[in-house]
Design an enzyme around this catalytic site. Structure first.
Site, mmCIF file in Angstrom:
data_model
loop_
_atom_site.group_PDB
_atom_site.id
_atom_site.type_symbol
_atom_site.label_atom_id
_atom_site.label_comp_id
_atom_site.label_asym_id
_atom_site.label_seq_id
_atom_site.Cartn_x
_atom_site.Cartn_y
_atom_site.Cartn_z
ATOM 1 N N LYS A 132 0.854 -1.061 -0.028
ATOM 2 C CA LYS A 132 0.045 -0.217 -0.162
ATOM 3 C C LYS A 132 0.899 1.289 0.029
ATOM 4 O O LYS A 132 2.091 1.100 0.342
ATOM 5 C CB LYS A 132 -0.815 -0.015 1.271
ATOM 6 C CG LYS A 132 -2.101 -1.046 1.362
ATOM 7 C CD LYS A 132 -2.798 -0.832 2.690
ATOM 8 C CE LYS A 132 -3.796 -1.654 2.664
ATOM 9 N NZ LYS A 132 -4.965 -1.440 1.903
ATOM 10 N N ASP B 120 -2.820 -7.582 -1.631
ATOM 11 C CA ASP B 120 -3.654 -6.610 -0.548
ATOM 12 C C ASP B 120 -5.126 -7.084 -0.380
ATOM 13 O O ASP B 120 -5.811 -6.589 0.456
ATOM 14 C CB ASP B 120 -3.531 -5.387 -1.170
ATOM 15 C CG ASP B 120 -3.768 -4.221 -0.272
ATOM 16 O OD1 ASP B 120 -4.062 -4.575 1.101
ATOM 17 O OD2 ASP B 120 -4.135 -2.979 -0.602
ATOM 18 N N ARG C 232 -10.119 -11.608 2.382
ATOM 19 C CA ARG C 232 -11.393 -12.431 1.832
ATOM 20 C C ARG C 232 -10.660 -13.855 1.922
ATOM 21 O O ARG C 232 -11.332 -14.858 2.086
ATOM 22 C CB ARG C 232 -11.665 -12.055 0.459
ATOM 23 C CG ARG C 232 -10.482 -11.964 -0.620
ATOM 24 C CD ARG C 232 -10.878 -11.282 -1.649
ATOM 25 N NE ARG C 232 -10.827 -9.817 -1.655
ATOM 26 C CZ ARG C 232 -11.165 -8.798 -2.451
ATOM 27 N NH1 ARG C 232 -11.342 -9.180 -3.635
ATOM 28 N NH2 ARG C 232 -11.061 -7.519 -2.133
#
Ligand code: BES
Ligand code: ZN
Ligand code: ZN
Length: 484
Positions: free
Chosen positions: A260, A330, A334
């Site tokens: 990020k 990233d 999930r």
């Protein structure tokens, strides 16, 4: 039990009255007689009882200060909580004891007064010093003649303590709140509140085939874990759980090798907001002895950058047996959620299966900070959750889950890939990804709380934990337990 004093109105004031008395008042329902009784003199002030409006009235010599506190409209109890919290937060350094006059107030305002005042004493300052336990050193005396006042007030205190503990977990820096740290908190909570606690360490994760949890955590020096919590208040030994909860517990999300940007990366310590909500909900169900059978799986991992980290393009296995192509490291939430959902489904098959996660930036861009995204395969569940959310002002907005959105899940080298081919409908894609791990479960809901777990407020200078989810889940569990 309650750590407050309760006084019937006839005995008020006591021989040693608290320095401060709060007199909550609804909009346009100002009882001037009452005000006169407490200040000892006639007052003429411009006070209407608007939400959060305050007015300090000075006492006659030797008396105590009286704060008039506006609660706004009587039907908005959540706002009343914020009015109490806001006033207490402003005075958290100078108040040591406070009296609150609640005699003319309905049950929920008793609860919200205790809850709001207690939460007002939560502050992100000195997080480290207060690690072990947040102290709420305020001495309260509530004035109420209602027979059940103690019960209502106690409910407010209990809720506030659980919520503040969860906010603290979210606000703590990632070097402190490692997966192990959260597991230790949960262990203590399970002993105090009497629910079942199981910790799956790295070796257990490998043994049981929770490959996706392991994969996300493999680049961190803090090993990944999974917690399994169970509370059975239904009294039916071996019954099918009514509710299964999964909470995303990424203790820090660097993005991994798909790293990020630096600008807001520090906020990613809040990427375990789903885990905190679920932990808080189990704690509350047990504290309030709800007649419900509840199970929870909380996967905990740090998404770090390291030689051992998963790389874009890696194909990993998962608990469900499906292989996953990790296009973007990233999109890690999930992955761990997929394992935990499949685990709960296979092991317990709860009647309602739910998950909460700070899952996508796309959800934040769509709904902002006003609501969490709701993704479900069941209309009745959507309705029940939205009703619970509205009641506690933790709102939910339902997204479509049409089959067509699932087309892009296809991978050339695995059973499924973890991000879509184009940067569109990202929150729905994540929902569809999770849906493919719940088998044929007919009553599942995913809550994307990325925009609401951590935010700006009057209670801190930068973003801080909101506690989102604890009250929502508690409200929903009450709904579920009333039905059975
Ligand atoms: N933890 C983030 C989602 C998030 C974003 C939470 C903003 C709170 C505030 C999640 O793991 C993530 O990084 N999602 C990516 C997915 C993308 C790579 C498909 C995102 O939303 O950018
Ligand atoms: Zn991420
Ligand atoms: Zn994340």
């Amino acid at each position: 039990m309650a750590n407050f004093q309760i006084l019937p109105p006839a005995h008020y004031p006591p021989p040693a009255p608290p320095e401060v008395l709060v007199l909550p008042l609804f909009k346009n329902k100002i009882s001037w007689d009452l005000i006169e009784k407490f200040t000892g003199h006639q007052v003429s002030v411009d006070f209407k009882g608007e939400w959060k409006e305050t007015c300090l009235l000075y006492p006659q010599e030797g008396g105590r200060k009286v704060y008039l506190l506006g609660l706004g409209d009587p039907d908005q109890s959540k706002r009343a909580e914020m009015a109490f919290r806001s006033l207490a937060f402003k005075h958290r350094k100078d108040w040591t004891e406070v009296g609150v006059y609640l005699d003319e107030m309905p049950p929920e305002i008793h609860t919200k007064a205790a809850q709001g005042l207690t939460l007002g004493f939560y502050s992100t300052k000195d997080l480290k010093k207060q690690l072990a336990d947040q102290r709420f050193d305020l001495a309260y005396s509530f004035v109420s003649g209602h027979e059940e006042a103690t019960k209502w007030l106690d409910a407010g205190l209990k809720t506030a303590h659980s919520q503040a503990a969860m906010m603290r977990l979210v606000d703590l820096p990632a070097n402190i709140k490692t997966p192990q740290f959260i597991a230790d908190y949960a262990k203590v909570s399970s002993l105090r509140n009497r629910y079942k606690f199981t910790r799956y360490e790295m070796g257990d994760l490998a043994k049981h085939g929770l490959h996706a949890v392991l994969a996300v955590g493999q680049g961190s020096i803090h090993p990944p874990l999974m917690l399994e919590l169970e509370y059975n208040g239904s009294g039916n030994e071996g019954s099918r759980p009514q509710l299964g909860l999964v909470g995303k517990g990424v203790t820090f999300d660097t993005g991994g090798i798909s790293i990020k940007g630096a600008t807001n990366m520090h906020y990613m310590k809040s990427d375990m907001g789903g885990a905190a909500a679920v932990l808080g909900a189990v704690e509350m169900a047990a504290k309030f002895e709800l007649p419900i059978h509840l199970v929870a799986a909380i996967p905990l991992a740090e998404n770090s950058v390291d030689a051992h980290s998963i790389k874009p393009g890696d194909v990993i296995n998962s608990y469900s047996g499906k292989t996953i192509e990790v296009i973007n490291t990233d999109a890690e939430g999930r992955l761990i959620m997929a394992d935990a959902l499949a685990w709960l489904h296979k092991k317990f098959n709860p009647e309602v299966l739910m998950d909460l996660a700070t899952l996508t930036g796309d959800c934040v861009r769509t709904l902002g900070y006003e609501a969490a995204g709701l993704f479900s395969n069941n209309a009745e569940l959507i309705e029940g959750l939205q009703k619970a959310g509205n009641a506690v002002h933790e709102r939910l907005w339902a997204f479509p889950m049409w089959e067509e959105y699932g087309k892009d899940l296809h991978s050339d080298v695995a059973d499924i890939k973890n991000i879509g081919s184009r940067p569109i409908f990202g929150a729905i894609f994540a929902g569809k990804f999770l849906e493919s791990f719940i088998g044929d479960h007919p009553k599942w809901a995913h809550i994307d709380m990325a925009g609401v777990a951590f935010g700006d407020s009057e209670f801190a200078k930068t973003k801080s934990a909101t506690g989102y989810g604890v009250q929502l889940l508690f409200e929903f569990m009450k709904q579920l337990s009333n039905k059975s």
